[in-house]
Scaffold this motif. Structure first.
Motif, short mmCIF file in Angstrom:
data_model
loop_
_atom_site.label_atom_id
_atom_site.label_comp_id
_atom_site.label_asym_id
_atom_site.label_seq_id
_atom_site.Cartn_x
_atom_site.Cartn_y
_atom_site.Cartn_z
N UNK A 132 0.68 -1.15 0.05
CA UNK A 132 0.18 -0.10 0.13
C UNK A 132 0.85 1.32 -0.02
N UNK A 133 2.18 1.12 0.37
CA UNK A 133 3.09 2.44 -0.06
C UNK A 133 3.22 2.78 -1.02
N UNK A 134 2.56 2.21 -2.37
CA UNK A 134 2.62 2.73 -3.65
C UNK A 134 1.37 3.36 -3.96
N UNK A 135 0.49 3.58 -2.92
CA UNK A 135 -0.87 4.07 -3.14
C UNK A 135 -0.59 5.60 -3.24
N UNK A 136 -1.70 6.45 -3.77
CA UNK A 136 -1.61 7.89 -3.78
C UNK A 136 -1.74 8.50 -2.53
N UNK A 137 -2.14 7.64 -1.46
CA UNK A 137 -2.58 8.32 -0.19
C UNK A 137 -1.32 8.34 0.72
N UNK A 138 -0.03 7.62 0.27
CA UNK A 138 0.99 7.84 0.92
C UNK A 138 1.69 9.13 0.78
N UNK A 139 1.54 9.96 1.76
CA UNK A 139 1.78 11.35 1.74
C UNK A 139 3.33 11.59 2.13
N UNK A 140 3.82 10.26 2.63
CA UNK A 140 5.43 10.66 3.09
C UNK A 140 6.30 10.64 1.81
N UNK A 141 5.96 10.42 0.73
CA UNK A 141 6.72 10.06 -0.51
C UNK A 141 7.24 11.49 -0.63
N UNK A 142 6.47 12.50 -0.79
CA UNK A 142 6.94 13.74 -0.98
C UNK A 142 7.89 14.40 -0.18
N UNK A 143 8.10 14.04 1.12
CA UNK A 143 9.09 14.31 1.93
C UNK A 143 10.49 13.09 1.77
N UNK A 144 10.03 12.20 1.48
CA UNK A 144 11.16 11.23 1.27
C UNK A 144 12.10 11.53 -0.14
N UNK A 145 11.09 12.01 -0.94
CA UNK A 145 11.93 12.38 -2.24
C UNK A 145 12.81 11.17 -2.81
N UNK A 146 12.47 10.04 -3.14
CA UNK A 146 13.17 8.99 -3.48
C UNK A 146 13.46 9.38 -4.86
N UNK A 147 14.76 8.67 -5.26
CA UNK A 147 15.18 8.91 -6.83
C UNK A 147 14.79 7.36 -7.28
N UNK A 148 14.74 7.21 -8.59
CA UNK A 148 14.46 5.97 -9.22
C UNK A 148 15.23 4.95 -8.97
#
Length: 360
Positions: A132-148
Motif C-alpha cells: 500500500x506504500x505505492x498508493x496515492x494516499x502515501x503522503x510521506x513520499x513527497x518528504x522522502x523524495x526518493x530517486x528511481x
C-alpha cells in the motif's frame, strides 16, 4: 577499526517477529531475512524495528540482530523521539561496523530515515515497495523524495502503481518469494478443503465476497467446505453474514494460525480465493500455488501469466472460475514455484554491489 569490522546490512522495518516462534508477523520479510542469512553467511544483518515488538531489548533472530524501539504507532511527538533514537543507532552502527547498505521495508517512515541518513553519510539506501506504500494516499513520499535508482518494486503492478501515483518509476523489480524448505511435501495429501481464504479480516480483503461465492457454490455442491484463516475487526461482521446465509456448516473462521499450520491447510485445499481489492504481490497466493492449490484473485501482480493463478474481474467471474475448477475431475494440483526468496535476496544484494561469496 571500521576496515576490519564485519560487513553489515541494516534493515529498517516497521516491525519484526518478537522471537523465532512468532511466525505470523510479516512472514515475507522474515523469509527474506532468513534467505539473506542462508545466502550470505559472512554478512551481518541488523534489523531496526520501529513499532513492533513492544520491547526495547535487542535480541537474536535466526542469526540476525534485532533492535526494537516499541514505537507502537503513536503520535507525532513520540514519532520524533523514535526517529531520533533510530538516527543515533545508525550513527553508532556506522562507527562500529562496515555498513554496506541500508534497506527499508516499505516507502514509509523507515525510508524517510534511511534516505536522509544514507545521503548524509554516503551509504547506499534502497527502498523495497511492498504494497500500500505505492498508493496515492502515501503522503510521506513527497518528504522522502526518493530517486528511481533507490526504489525496488515487489511486483510489476507496484512499479506501475508507484509511477502512476508519485511520478517516479522504480528502477528495479524484485519479486516477493517463498521458502520451499518450509513445506512438508506430501503430494498424496487429501484435498478435503474446497475453498480457503487467508489474511487479516479487514475491509480491504473483502472476505464477504468469498462468503458470497461459497453461498452460490452450495447450490451445486451441497457438501462444500471452506475455511477463512485470520483475525481482525471484520470478524463479527463475517460471522453474522455466515449465520444470515445459513453457512455455518460450510464456512469456518479458524482465527489466526501459525505459519506452518497455514501451509499445511493450503496443501489440503483445492482453491485459494483472494478477493482483496488491492494487493502488491501476495505471499499467501505464492505459497498456495506451491502448495498445489489454484488461486483466484482480482489483482494481477505480474504482467506475464502464472500457471494456476486465475485473474478475474468481479465476484460472478470468481464464482464461475471456482465452480469450473471444483467440477474438474482431473484438475492439476501440482506445485507451482513462482519465485524462491533466495533469488530475491541475491538480487537485492547485487543491487548493493555486495561481492562476498554467496551460497546458492
Amino acid at each position: 577499526m571500521i576496515q576490519s569490522a564485519q560487513k553489515t546490512l541494516v534493515i529498517l522495518s516497521p516491525g519484526f517477529p518478537m522471537n523465532e516462534e512468532d511466525s505470523t508477523c510479516l512472514p515475507a520479510q522474515q523469509q527474506f531475512v532468513r534467505a539473506l542469512n542462508s545466502c550470505f553467511p559472512l554478512l551481518k544483518i541488523i534489523i531496526l524495528a520501529f513499532h513492533y515488538p513492544y520491547i526495547k531489548t535487542s535480541y537474536q533472530w535466526h542469526g540476525s540482530t534485532v533492535i526494537p524501539y516499541s514505537g507502537r504507532n503513536k503520535g507525532k511527538l513520540t514519532r520524533l523521539v523514535l526517529w531520533a533514537q533510530v538516527w543515533r543507532a545508525l550513527n553508532k552502527l556506522k562507527r562500529e561496523s562496515q555498513v554496506v547498505g541500508l534497506c527499508s521495508f516499505w516507502c514509509s517512515e523507515t525510508a524517510l530515515i534511511g534516505r536522509y541518513f544514507g545521503q548524509f553519510n554516503r551509504i547506499r539506501h534502497l527502498i523495497w515497495i511492498c504494497g500500500q506504500d505505492a498508493r496515492s494516499q502515501n503522503r510521506l513520499v513527497k518528504y522522502i523524495r526518493p530517486v528511481s535508482l533507490s526504489l525496488i518494486a515487489m511486483s510489476d503492478f507496484l512499479a506501475d502503481e508507484f509511477y502512476r501515483n508519485h511520478h517516479i518509476r522504480p528502477n528495479y523489480i524484485v519479486y516477493n518469494g517463498i521458502e520451499p524448505s518450509l513445506y512438508d511435501r506430501n503430494d498424496h495429501a487429501q484435498r478435503d478443503v474446497d475453498i480457503i481464504g487467508i489474511g487479516s479480516l479487514i475491509p480491504l480483503k473483502q472476505f464477504e465476497l468469498l462468503i458470497t461465492v461459497v453461498q452460490k457454490l452450495r447450490q451445486k455442491r451441497p457438501a462444500i467446505r471452506a475455511l477463512i484463516c485470520g483475525q481482525g475487526p471484520e470478524q463479527a461482521n463475517l460471522e453474522a453474514l455466515i449465520s444470515r446465509l445459513d453457512l455455518r456448516q460450510h464456512i469456518v473462521l479458524t482465527g489466526e494460525k501459525p505459519h506452518t499450520e497455514i501451509l499445511q491447510l493450503m496443501q489440503r485445499s483445492k482453491v485459494l480465493l483472494h478477493p482483496s481489492s488491492y494487493e502488491g504481490f501476495s505471499g499467501v497466493c505464492l505459497e498456495a500455488l506451491y502448495a498445489g492449490a489454484h488461486v483466484i484473485s482480482f489483482c494481477k501482480p505480474v504482467k506475464h501469466p502464472v500457471t494456476h493463478w486465475h485473474i478475474v474481474e468481479n465476484v460472478n467471474a470468481m464464482f464461475e472460475k471456482a465452480r469450473e475448477i471444483l467440477e474438474s475431475p482431473n484438475i492439476d494440483q501440482s506445485p507451482v514455484l513462482v519465485n524462491d526468496m533466495k533469488s530475491s535476496a541475491m538480487a537485492i544484494m547485487r543491487i548493493f554491489d555486495y561481492s562476498d561469496p554467496a551460497i546458492s
